[in-house]
Design an enzyme around this catalytic site. Sequence first.
Site, mmCIF file in Angstrom:
data_model
loop_
_atom_site.group_PDB
_atom_site.id
_atom_site.type_symbol
_atom_site.label_atom_id
_atom_site.label_comp_id
_atom_site.label_asym_id
_atom_site.label_seq_id
_atom_site.Cartn_x
_atom_site.Cartn_y
_atom_site.Cartn_z
ATOM 1 N N HIS A 224 0.807 -1.219 0.000
ATOM 2 C CA HIS A 224 0.000 0.000 0.000
ATOM 3 C C HIS A 224 0.838 1.266 0.000
ATOM 4 C CE1 HIS A 224 0.111 1.016 4.391
ATOM 5 N NE2 HIS A 224 0.198 -0.289 4.562
ATOM 6 N N ASP A 243 5.851 1.122 7.053
ATOM 7 C CA ASP A 243 4.426 0.900 6.754
ATOM 8 C C ASP A 243 3.910 1.964 5.811
ATOM 9 O OD1 ASP A 243 1.844 0.004 6.830
ATOM 10 O OD2 ASP A 243 1.470 0.549 8.906
ATOM 11 N N GLU A 277 -5.241 2.064 2.147
ATOM 12 C CA GLU A 277 -5.302 0.822 2.949
ATOM 13 C C GLU A 277 -5.570 1.124 4.416
ATOM 14 O OE1 GLU A 277 -3.521 -2.349 5.590
ATOM 15 O OE2 GLU A 277 -2.998 -0.240 5.416
ATOM 16 N N GLU A 278 -4.929 2.176 4.922
ATOM 17 C CA GLU A 278 -4.937 2.448 6.365
ATOM 18 C C GLU A 278 -6.303 2.854 6.905
ATOM 19 O OE1 GLU A 278 -2.572 1.670 8.177
ATOM 20 O OE2 GLU A 278 -0.626 2.052 7.274
ATOM 21 N N ASP A 305 3.472 -5.861 2.902
ATOM 22 C CA ASP A 305 3.145 -4.709 3.749
ATOM 23 C C ASP A 305 4.027 -4.814 4.988
ATOM 24 O OD1 ASP A 305 2.099 -2.711 5.261
ATOM 25 O OD2 ASP A 305 0.067 -3.521 5.389
ATOM 26 N N HIS A 382 2.552 4.060 12.161
ATOM 27 C CA HIS A 382 1.443 4.994 12.389
ATOM 28 C C HIS A 382 1.866 6.185 13.256
ATOM 29 C CE1 HIS A 382 -1.623 1.478 11.620
ATOM 30 N NE2 HIS A 382 -0.749 1.648 10.649
HETATM 31 N N1 BES Z 1 0.866 -2.715 7.966
HETATM 32 C C1 BES Z 1 -0.273 -2.706 8.797
HETATM 33 C C2 BES Z 1 -0.717 -4.097 9.177
HETATM 34 C C3 BES Z 1 0.084 -4.836 10.190
HETATM 35 C C4 BES Z 1 0.558 -4.196 11.311
HETATM 36 C C5 BES Z 1 0.222 -6.194 10.058
HETATM 37 C C6 BES Z 1 1.234 -4.931 12.255
HETATM 38 C C7 BES Z 1 0.876 -6.925 11.005
HETATM 39 C C8 BES Z 1 1.385 -6.293 12.125
HETATM 40 C C9 BES Z 1 -1.431 -2.049 8.080
HETATM 41 O O1 BES Z 1 -1.068 -1.009 7.245
HETATM 42 C C10 BES Z 1 -2.397 -1.515 9.096
HETATM 43 O O2 BES Z 1 -2.032 -0.724 9.900
HETATM 44 N N2 BES Z 1 -3.616 -1.973 9.065
HETATM 45 C C11 BES Z 1 -4.650 -1.482 9.925
HETATM 46 C C12 BES Z 1 -5.925 -2.124 9.505
HETATM 47 C C13 BES Z 1 -6.652 -1.264 8.546
HETATM 48 C C14 BES Z 1 -7.706 -2.028 7.857
HETATM 49 C C15 BES Z 1 -7.279 -0.103 9.263
HETATM 50 C C16 BES Z 1 -4.386 -1.809 11.359
HETATM 51 O O3 BES Z 1 -3.754 -2.828 11.656
HETATM 52 O O4 BES Z 1 -4.809 -1.033 12.218
HETATM 53 ZN ZN ZN Z 2 0.616 -1.246 6.310
#
Ligand code: BES
Ligand code: ZN
Length: 415
Positions: A224, A243, A277-278, A305, A382
């Site tokens: 992403h 990320d 994605e976020e 990712d 984040h």
């Molecule tokens: N890269 C992260 C996902 C992630 C974080 C996978 C830590 C494994 C370990 C992704 O970009 C993310 O932050 N996803 C969100 C979900 C999204 C649908 C809002 C999250 O995890 O809060």
């Molecule tokens: Zn991510």
Amino acid sequence: MHIIRRAALAAAAALIGAAAPSHAGPAYITVGEAAHALLAEVAPQAREHSGADVPVMLPAARGSRALAAGRERVRVVEIDEARLPALSQAVHERLHRCGGFVHHDSLAEALATLHRLQQPAAAAATPSYAIDDSSTVTPLLAQMQDSQILATIERLSQFQNRYYTSSHGQAASDWLASTWRSLAGGRTDVQVTQVQHRGWPQKSVSLLIRGSVKPQERIVLGGHLDSIASPAGNEVRAPGADDDASGVATLTEVIRVLMAANFRPTRSVEFIAYAAEEVGLRGSAQIAARYARQKQAVLGVLQLDMTAYQGDATDLWIFTDYTHAAQNQFVADLAAQYLPELTVGFDRCGYACSDHASWTQRGFAASFPFEASDAHYNKAIHTAADTTATFGNHARHALKFGKLALSYAVELGSD
Ligand code: BES
Ligand code: ZN
């Protein structure tokens, strides 16, 4: 008095506007157990419409490749859109987990997704997972350079943020499209496009290599493009180096090496940097929905990712939930064949932690190799601290994923 009130209200609205990412108003999401655990506290007004136990495969023991059948409760929730960033932030800060949720355009769409999740994975045509292109793969692996990956991560991190509604997020999309276009070097069988989305300005970026024999069959490799930090807004600093500049940069290095070698797959191979994605997998959800509607033969999807931060002694982690078991095995076999010095572990990341879930929910075979076990992921994500410094200012870990992704593209890209 009236006028003063109006002015004060306008000032407050401007403040909120700067901090709040998007329009307040009802949003429909599907959430997994991690986000649900904090939902009542973070968004007490949220209203549950429906829920179901979804079958998922889990490692029989942490790290192990043996699988056990498990289940996760997924719920359809109506929530104030403005509470979504706080929800994902709370899950990361307090549970140190993915706050996975999927944003849907309507309640009907959310309910349909919950329904599809309960179906056993459709017996979609799966390709042969034979590993038989080592004479092509091996010399290409030697061309891949971590310094190239690092340079792209640094460039992407220089945007103030890559938030899906920000001007910087749009500029990052334009930069990546022009970078991929120059790597394609005018090849007529390679097309770079910026995919427009309904509902926000950031465009996904796609590079499609048309297959020479079966162009209608397609392999997708994605990551992403967007980044996030709270309070989300146009000027918040969100470098998103790990990320997910790392995933996009890793894919960019795969593209560079394939183009330099004038690689021509027999099936079509598409690279996608997804927008948004976020904020609930929105870019990939639209793209996967379109391909499902068009009955595109997408035979395999690989998600990158976060590839740069090594959180465990074990190198590559494969998430077993909301992914495709047979393709996961193939990915592990690719690592054993082409990266025998590396170790591979298996873990779960929960509902909708990244874009692979958009594909899984539409019946496509997706896999998600990750930089660490779920517990040991990079905790700087984040935030403004998600910079290359958190992974030692090098991309040696990311290079492993680049090699894995290149072998995936070549082996599945040729019938
Ligand atoms: N890269 C992260 C996902 C992630 C974080 C996978 C830590 C494994 C370990 C992704 O970009 C993310 O932050 N996803 C969100 C979900 C999204 C649908 C809002 C999250 O995890 O809060
Ligand atoms: Zn991510």
